[in-house]
Enzyme design. Sequence first.
Site, short mmCIF file in Angstrom:
data_model
loop_
_atom_site.label_atom_id
_atom_site.label_comp_id
_atom_site.label_asym_id
_atom_site.label_seq_id
_atom_site.Cartn_x
_atom_site.Cartn_y
_atom_site.Cartn_z
N ASP A 46 -6.97 -2.40 4.64
CA ASP A 46 -7.96 -1.69 3.94
C ASP A 46 -9.04 -2.03 3.50
O ASP A 46 -10.08 -1.67 3.67
CB ASP A 46 -6.98 -0.88 2.70
N LYS A 103 -1.05 -13.59 4.42
CA LYS A 103 -0.97 -14.39 3.77
C LYS A 103 0.20 -15.28 3.63
O LYS A 103 1.07 -15.15 2.73
CB LYS A 103 -1.32 -13.77 2.00
N ASP A 121 -7.73 -14.85 3.12
CA ASP A 121 -9.03 -15.08 2.31
C ASP A 121 -9.89 -15.77 3.05
O ASP A 121 -10.87 -15.27 3.04
CB ASP A 121 -8.52 -16.22 0.94
N TYR A 125 0.76 -1.17 -0.15
CA TYR A 125 0.14 0.06 0.06
C TYR A 125 0.82 1.20 -0.08
O TYR A 125 0.15 2.59 -0.20
CB TYR A 125 -0.78 -0.16 1.34
#
Length: 396
Positions: free
Chosen positions: A247, A190, A223, A143
């Site tokens: 975010d 992740k 996920d 980001y």
Amino acid sequence: MTTFQPLPSRSPSASGPSTRTPIAVAPGDGIGPEILRATRPVLAAAGAPLTYHEITVGEAAYLSGVTSGVPAEAWDVVRRTGVLLKGPITTPKGSGWKSVNVTIRKTLGLYANVRPCVSYAPFVPGVDGMDVVVVRENEEDLYAGIEHRQSQEVVQCLKLVSRAGCERIARHAFDYARAHGRRKVTSIAKDNIMKLTDGLFQRTCAQVARDYPEIEYEHQIVDIGTARIAVRPKAYDVIVTMNLYGDILSDVAAEVAGSIRLAPSANIGRHAAMFEAIHGSAPDIAGKDVANPSGLLLSAVQMLVHLGHGEVATRIQNAWLRTIEDGVHTADIHREGHSARRVGTQAFAEAVVERLGAAPQKLPAARFASAPAPAARTEEPTAPTFAPQQKKLKGV
Ligand code: NAD
């Protein structure tokens, strides 16, 4: 870009309740000016002991030739006050100028983005009883927008993650949980795929968790974590996650709770703090007096708590809760047959002012401490404790 000279560590309560705290305010773009115009009279009517220094950042600054979107005089004001209440800012999608939000967060070192996602059901449809706080790392990760062109047809984005950054945000999340009597922290990343970057984040969170034995710690992959937040949000308490995932996750959590238009955020650093709604500048409804000012108003409540003005924060939050309970709703949350009155931006703020001193009758009433909230950690992260690793080619 102007270099930000850090202020000495700020003690929010140092000014005491009788003196006024100077803050910087930036109306921002799109609906920003009208939601700030609605927020300020509520703060004034509630007796918030603040003085305001208005600055211009965002689209107007950029179009006037300030390429960072933040003029030097705006940095000066923010540097002096150490606190910024900011409206949303337009960032062109796919091209154009760099995000002013990212610039402000990184320049001021606002490493922790704290986003409470609370349900106000049944007055706003959402998962009843949901009360999740997303603590998002705010400076690192993809980001940061560090991108390069490799060739005409290949581009690249750099994902920078540091152990110090991971430790800072992990400790912030656990400190927050401890200070607010929360029972569990879930880290989300992740790390099954990005074993170095997200792996470092997960390992650091697990390591920090050992210093908080009274708080349960678990880790999930982003996920399945996101899917579970969407269907079983009450299984979560405090979530700590990396910048990009945070975010997205915080928008999902806020929407599941009721609406992203109600969710506030605090961006906390060692020397400064910025408070803003999590929604964007909503250019499609700008200037129409239909925007919901709640996200910015509740961000101002977070700011008052941060500054140690818990009593005023409590008055505003309870008046706001009562307004929502009374069915005085802006168009985005208005429901025929459920809401009593559909109002515009300014009329909603007036309804909150009319209810100052009142308490909600069904939703849990707020009661914020008068002492300042735990501020950002001032000590440096601890020395690295991961053993140096041998370089080996893996998975090829
Ligand atoms: P958005 O949040 O601005 O709007 C999404 C939808 O929600 C729109 O239909 C809008 O009308 C509605 N909406 C948003 N806030 C509302 C409110 N307070 N009351 C009623 N309805 C509201 O998202 P977007 O359209 O993707 O982004 C618009 C601009 O905002 C973009 O330039 C984006 O980069 C920027 N943005 C800024 C911030 C920030 O400043 N922190 C955050 C997100 C997006």
